[in-house]
Scaffold this motif. Structure first.
Motif, PDB file in Angstrom:
ATOM      1  N   UNK A  42       0.838  -1.201   0.000  1.00  0.00           N
ATOM      2  CA  UNK A  42       0.000   0.000   0.000  1.00  0.00           C
ATOM      3  C   UNK A  42       0.876   1.255   0.000  1.00  0.00           C
ATOM      4  N   UNK A  43       1.947   1.241   0.779  1.00  0.00           N
ATOM      5  CA  UNK A  43       2.831   2.408   0.904  1.00  0.00           C
ATOM      6  C   UNK A  43       3.560   2.722  -0.407  1.00  0.00           C
ATOM      7  N   UNK A  44       3.717   1.715  -1.263  1.00  0.00           N
ATOM      8  CA  UNK A  44       4.389   1.926  -2.555  1.00  0.00           C
ATOM      9  C   UNK A  44       3.550   2.774  -3.508  1.00  0.00           C
ATOM     10  N   UNK A  45       2.236   2.801  -3.304  1.00  0.00           N
ATOM     11  CA  UNK A  45       1.326   3.447  -4.250  1.00  0.00           C
ATOM     12  C   UNK A  45       1.226   4.947  -3.998  1.00  0.00           C
ATOM     13  N   UNK A  46       1.376   5.725  -5.069  1.00  0.00           N
ATOM     14  CA  UNK A  46       1.228   7.184  -5.003  1.00  0.00           C
ATOM     15  C   UNK A  46      -0.247   7.579  -5.052  1.00  0.00           C
ATOM     16  N   UNK A  47      -1.053   6.724  -5.665  1.00  0.00           N
ATOM     17  CA  UNK A  47      -2.489   6.995  -5.756  1.00  0.00           C
ATOM     18  C   UNK A  47      -3.219   5.914  -4.960  1.00  0.00           C
ATOM     19  N   UNK A  48      -4.453   6.167  -4.539  1.00  0.00           N
ATOM     20  CA  UNK A  48      -5.176   5.156  -3.765  1.00  0.00           C
ATOM     21  C   UNK A  48      -5.226   3.815  -4.496  1.00  0.00           C
ATOM     22  N   UNK A  49      -5.001   2.744  -3.749  1.00  0.00           N
ATOM     23  CA  UNK A  49      -4.957   1.394  -4.322  1.00  0.00           C
ATOM     24  C   UNK A  49      -6.141   0.583  -3.808  1.00  0.00           C
ATOM     25  N   UNK A  50      -6.687  -0.255  -4.677  1.00  0.00           N
ATOM     26  CA  UNK A  50      -7.788  -1.131  -4.264  1.00  0.00           C
ATOM     27  C   UNK A  50      -7.219  -2.406  -3.642  1.00  0.00           C
ATOM     28  N   UNK A  51      -8.064  -3.106  -2.916  1.00  0.00           N
ATOM     29  CA  UNK A  51      -7.660  -4.387  -2.333  1.00  0.00           C
ATOM     30  C   UNK A  51      -7.260  -5.357  -3.442  1.00  0.00           C
ATOM     31  N   UNK A  52      -7.933  -5.267  -4.600  1.00  0.00           N
ATOM     32  CA  UNK A  52      -7.608  -6.159  -5.712  1.00  0.00           C
ATOM     33  C   UNK A  52      -6.224  -5.853  -6.282  1.00  0.00           C
ATOM     34  N   UNK A  53      -5.896  -4.556  -6.424  1.00  0.00           N
ATOM     35  CA  UNK A  53      -4.548  -4.177  -6.883  1.00  0.00           C
ATOM     36  C   UNK A  53      -3.499  -4.775  -5.960  1.00  0.00           C
ATOM     37  N   UNK A  54      -3.718  -4.608  -4.666  1.00  0.00           N
ATOM     38  CA  UNK A  54      -2.749  -5.080  -3.684  1.00  0.00           C
ATOM     39  C   UNK A  54      -2.647  -6.598  -3.724  1.00  0.00           C
ATOM     40  N   UNK A  55      -3.800  -7.289  -3.784  1.00  0.00           N
ATOM     41  CA  UNK A  55      -3.801  -8.757  -3.837  1.00  0.00           C
ATOM     42  C   UNK A  55      -3.075  -9.251  -5.089  1.00  0.00           C
ATOM     43  N   UNK A  56      -3.333  -8.612  -6.241  1.00  0.00           N
ATOM     44  CA  UNK A  56      -2.672  -9.022  -7.493  1.00  0.00           C
ATOM     45  C   UNK A  56      -1.165  -8.846  -7.406  1.00  0.00           C
ATOM     46  N   UNK A  57      -0.729  -7.675  -6.911  1.00  0.00           N
ATOM     47  CA  UNK A  57       0.699  -7.407  -6.813  1.00  0.00           C
ATOM     48  C   UNK A  57       1.384  -8.349  -5.831  1.00  0.00           C
ATOM     49  N   UNK A  58       0.743  -8.611  -4.697  1.00  0.00           N
ATOM     50  CA  UNK A  58       1.320  -9.540  -3.725  1.00  0.00           C
ATOM     51  C   UNK A  58       1.351 -10.965  -4.265  1.00  0.00           C
ATOM     52  N   UNK A  64       2.435 -16.873  -5.117  1.00  0.00           N
ATOM     53  CA  UNK A  64       1.247 -17.665  -4.784  1.00  0.00           C
ATOM     54  C   UNK A  64       0.076 -16.727  -4.571  1.00  0.00           C
ATOM     55  N   UNK A  65      -1.127 -17.259  -4.822  1.00  0.00           N
ATOM     56  CA  UNK A  65      -2.307 -16.411  -4.807  1.00  0.00           C
ATOM     57  C   UNK A  65      -2.583 -15.842  -3.426  1.00  0.00           C
ATOM     58  N   UNK A  66      -2.799 -14.544  -3.386  1.00  0.00           N
ATOM     59  CA  UNK A  66      -3.247 -13.866  -2.171  1.00  0.00           C
ATOM     60  C   UNK A  66      -4.690 -13.443  -2.428  1.00  0.00           C
ATOM     61  N   UNK A  67      -5.597 -13.882  -1.565  1.00  0.00           N
ATOM     62  CA  UNK A  67      -7.025 -13.617  -1.768  1.00  0.00           C
ATOM     63  C   UNK A  67      -7.362 -12.162  -1.431  1.00  0.00           C
ATOM     64  N   UNK A  68      -8.108 -11.492  -2.327  1.00  0.00           N
ATOM     65  CA  UNK A  68      -8.542 -10.120  -2.029  1.00  0.00           C
ATOM     66  C   UNK A  68      -9.274 -10.011  -0.691  1.00  0.00           C
ATOM     67  N   UNK A  69     -10.047 -11.044  -0.303  1.00  0.00           N
ATOM     68  CA  UNK A  69     -10.776 -10.988   0.973  1.00  0.00           C
ATOM     69  C   UNK A  69      -9.847 -10.840   2.172  1.00  0.00           C
ATOM     70  N   UNK A  70      -8.705 -11.550   2.147  1.00  0.00           N
ATOM     71  CA  UNK A  70      -7.784 -11.418   3.279  1.00  0.00           C
ATOM     72  C   UNK A  70      -7.126 -10.044   3.257  1.00  0.00           C
ATOM     73  N   UNK A  71      -6.898  -9.484   2.070  1.00  0.00           N
ATOM     74  CA  UNK A  71      -6.351  -8.129   1.961  1.00  0.00           C
ATOM     75  C   UNK A  71      -7.379  -7.120   2.499  1.00  0.00           C
ATOM     76  N   UNK A  72      -8.658  -7.297   2.143  1.00  0.00           N
ATOM     77  CA  UNK A  72      -9.718  -6.411   2.661  1.00  0.00           C
ATOM     78  C   UNK A  72      -9.741  -6.409   4.182  1.00  0.00           C
ATOM     79  N   UNK A  73      -9.652  -7.605   4.790  1.00  0.00           N
ATOM     80  CA  UNK A  73      -9.684  -7.692   6.263  1.00  0.00           C
ATOM     81  C   UNK A  73      -8.517  -6.917   6.872  1.00  0.00           C
ATOM     82  N   UNK A  74      -7.335  -7.053   6.285  1.00  0.00           N
ATOM     83  CA  UNK A  74      -6.153  -6.349   6.795  1.00  0.00           C
ATOM     84  C   UNK A  74      -6.308  -4.841   6.595  1.00  0.00           C
ATOM     85  N   UNK A  75      -6.799  -4.431   5.421  1.00  0.00           N
ATOM     86  CA  UNK A  75      -6.991  -2.995   5.166  1.00  0.00           C
ATOM     87  C   UNK A  75      -8.014  -2.403   6.132  1.00  0.00           C
TER      88      UNK A  75
END
Length: 155
Positions: A42-58, A64-75
């Protein structure tokens, strides 16, 4: 990202991650490897990032697949803990560069490039807090989003 000085210590890079870790652990939460990975992404992004962006990049960086739902919970935990801000109109998140500080935010979001700038204006947020209290609300914390074009895109 442009910030106006408002008496909070701004952090970046490793110092930002350390400040976030300290703030979260002081709140009684664990700083796990996954939480750190989400925060750093999240800190790498200059513009607001979605949970899906973060999950895809991770998913790509970890191989290995990171589920957007687990990213949402953390966010959501980061927003509750003041480590991040949710930009409602973009359904996206922005890191808080002074983790743990509770303050009222006014976000200016460019409709063209998506850049989000944050400023503090106590006249505006103070009036909103007072209006909330007058309406019977306690612990009011304004989050204001203004959309338009940044200087670069308007030029």
């Amino acid at each position: 990202m442009t910030h106006h000085d408002h008496g909070h210590e701004e952090h970046s890079g490793d110092a930002l991650v350390e400040a976030a870790r300290g703030s979260l652990t002081e709140a009684g939460e664990q700083w796990t490897g996954m939480r750190q990975a989400v925060f750093e992404e999240l800190a790498r992004h200059e513009i607001p990032a979605s949970a899906y962006d973060i999950a895809d990049n991770l998913s790509r960086s970890r191989g290995k697949r990171v589920a957007p739902n687990s990213v949402y919970r953390i966010l959501d935990l980061f927003v509750r803990s003041n480590l991040a801000n949710r930009i409602e109109s973009a359904n996206a998140y922005l890191v808080n560069t002074h983790p743990g500080c509770r303050h009222d935010c006014i976000f200016l979001i460019c409709d063209d490039c998506g850049k989000a700038t944050h400023l503090d204006d106590e006249r505006v947020t103070g009036a909103l807090r007072a209006a909330g209290h007058d309406a019977g609300f306690a612990d009011v914390r304004p989050v204001v989003e203004l959309r338009g074009l940044c200087d670069n895109c308007a030029a």
